[in-house]
Write an enzyme that holds these catalytic residues in place. Structure first.
Site, PDB file in Angstrom:
ATOM      1  CG  ASN A   1      35.149  33.915  41.862  1.00 40.80           C
ATOM      2  OD1 ASN A   1      36.082  34.292  41.173  1.00 40.80           O
ATOM      3  ND2 ASN A   1      34.165  33.168  41.381  1.00 40.80           N
TER       4      ASN A   1
ATOM      5  CG  HIS B   1      38.794  35.868  36.287  1.00 43.54           C
ATOM      6  ND1 HIS B   1      38.375  36.309  37.514  1.00 43.54           N
ATOM      7  CD2 HIS B   1      38.189  34.671  36.092  1.00 43.54           C
ATOM      8  CE1 HIS B   1      37.547  35.414  38.045  1.00 43.54           C
ATOM      9  NE2 HIS B   1      37.414  34.423  37.198  1.00 43.54           N
TER      10      HIS B   1
END
Length: 541
Positions: free
Chosen positions: A146, A68
């Site tokens: 997500n 990320h």
């Protein structure tokens, strides 16, 4: 003491509100030149202003996130409906953030890609992170998820291996699709996620027009200490848009920051993005009547059995004032819960709960929670001491500063009184290293394939064939077998597509089969050669 009259008119460096200073507060009188012996040098070691400036510059990037790394963020608020569908939310949870219709809680949201680095394109085939920090009246709550509602694996033990397989090769530093499919074909539980990621759902058009999900299974606990299993979903009111591989490639050629720019500009012009939060609720327990385990992150909860119930909405209405301070240093953790929210036995959640907070302590520091973007918007009083970059003590008004432990009768901190009844599930069983026993790895992948529109199926097959055609045959065969188990058409089309790609392989392409192929870039070898063939000669200067 009498003043020295010679000092009355003495002036130091003149500074104003806009004068440049060092971090020590010293006004800077020359920001153009280091101090040297003569104007050609050499330099001297006591260049304090320069050393302070350059040493901070050398450290101005914290270690980037392992996953990320590439992200964008914004501030906003969450407004609760006070109900879960038609029922009062208090029937299910005592968490204050969900009580009282219309209550608004400040939030900060970070969107991200997962596998690649800080300045990678936002058009890559990759899941997108969707992490929300709620600054609630009871302290922070982080909902870390997500855009896809499931995941590749169901056990945290496999997470480092999964990321290593998906990230660039440790020797070449180039992502290799064969590594991706080598891992996935040997981890059949990943096939449902592969089906999503290789479809257009693997490339959202931007951050505003993608769904979000908590992915993990959590629990809600009410005032009586009764718990239910819960799944969180964010639905964009802007609609959902995804891209084909060709469309993403064209966009990337023009702007590899397009999603960050879209989010920033939308908020700046007052077109505030909104998402509605839904939950799915299930009675706590193993539910043997289901053909999947509700704690399995590779599975969806069928909407017809567990309907989506609206509980609130989120609006993002303010851009960060400084990207590094807010988007880069914001720190999330799946274990950051408030009263009324609890963990399930989801094995991915259990592993993530240690890993996320441990990462933040390593990456940003032991005192990362004292940074404004991470600090709760309420009083804090702890007995924690020291640590890198600590700049204040979390003490209560009137607390004895000599007492940094509990219990104490010498003016230290006291425990809070618990109002709601504690949730105390009964746990029984042998300690084992085993997979969950309901592990059908392909049924839901087939259901997902059949729900896709025709163009989405075509894109899925095209993308899979493109990357799998460069892999070894044993990897191809394992992936085809999984597709055939999922759906007859899915498997047949994948098998035929790979066979056709093999027929069309010329001797030139046979050579390229030896080369490295990043995800979605079967012609990567051609690009290397084209750069040489199309490059323009230049004379040295």
């Amino acid at each position: 003491m009498d003043k020295d009259p010679s000092n009355e008119n003495l002036q130091t460096n003149i500074e104003h509100d806009d004068t440049l200073t060092t971090r020590q507060g010293h006004p800077v009188t020359n920001n153009q030149n280091i101090r040297t012996v003569g104007n050609r040098g050499p330099a001297t070691l006591e260049n304090y202003d320069f050393i302070e400036k350059i040493s901070h510059f050398d450290r101005e990037k914290v270690p980037e996130r392992i996953v990320h790394a590439r992200g964008a963020g914004a501030h906003g608020y969450f407004e609760t409906y006070g109900n879960v569908g038609d029922d009062p939310v208090s029937n299910y949870t005592r968490a204050k953030v969900f009580q009282e219709k219309g209550k608004q809680t400040p939030v900060f949201v970070r969107f991200s890609t997962v596998v690649h680095g800080l300045h990678s394109p936002e058009t890559v085939r990759d899941p997108r992170g969707f992490a929300v920090k709620f600054y609630t009246e009871d302290g922070n709550w982080d909902l870390v998820g997500n855009n896809i509602k499931i995941f590749f694996i169901r056990d945290a033990m496999k997470f480092p291996d999964m990321i290593h397989a998906f990230r660039p090769d440790p020797v070449t530093n180039i992502q290799d699709s064969e590594h991706f499919f080598d891992f996935c074909s040997n981890s059949p539980e990943s096939f449902h996620m592969v089906t999503f990621i290789y479809s257009p759902w693997g490339i959202p058009a931007n951050y505003r027009m993608m769904q979000g999900s908590g992915v993990n299974t959590y629990k809600w606990v009410n005032a009586e200490g009764k718990a239910v299993l819960v799944k969180y979903h964010w639905e964009p009111k802007q609609g959902i848009k995804n891209l084909t591989a060709k469309e993403a490639q064209e966009i990337q050629g023009k702007n590899f920051n397009h999603a960050t720019q879209d989010l920033y500009e939308s908020i700046e012009k007052g077109d505030y993005p909104e998402w509605e939060m839904f939950v799915q609720i299930m009675e706590d327990g193993p539910h043997p009547e289901l053909d999947f385990d509700p704690l399995d992150d590779t599975k969806l909860w069928p909407e017809d059995q567990f309907p989506w119930l609206p509980v609130g909405k989120m609006v993002l209405n303010k851009n960060p004032e400084n990207y590094f301070n807010e988007v880069e240093q914001v720190s999330f953790g799946t274990g950051v819960l408030v009263d009324g929210l609890d963990f399930s036995d989801d094995k991915m959640l259990q592993g993530r709960t240690f890993s996320y907070s441990d990462t933040q302590r390593y990456r940003v520091g032991a005192n990362h929670l004292q940074l404004p973007i991470n600090a709760p918007q309420k009083r804090v009083a702890t007995n924690q001491e020291g640590g890198q970059l600590r700049y204040h003590n979390d003490k209560a008004p009137g607390q004895n500063p000599h007492v940094n432990y509990e219990p104490s009768s010498l003016g230290g901190l006291k425990e809070a009184k618990q109002a709601g009844k504690e949730y105390t599930p009964k746990i029984e069983g042998n300690l084992v290293r085993e997979s969950i026993d309901r592990n059908d790895n392909t049924k839901q992948a087939g259901e997902t394939y059949r729900r896709f529109e025709q163009w989405e199926k075509d894109e899925l097959i095209s993308n899979l064939v493109g990357d799998l055609s460069t892999c070894q045959k044993e990897i191809q065969d394992r992936m085809i077998a999984l597709a055939e188990q999922a759906d007859e058409e899915y498997g047949r089309r994948l098998r035929e597509g790979i066979a056709e790609a093999s027929k069309q392989t010329s001797s030139t392409m046979m050579e390229s089969a030896e080369e490295i192929h990043p995800l979605g870039a079967k012609d990567a070898g051609k690009a290397v050669k084209e750069a040489i063939d199309k490059g323009h000669d230049a004379e040295p200067y």
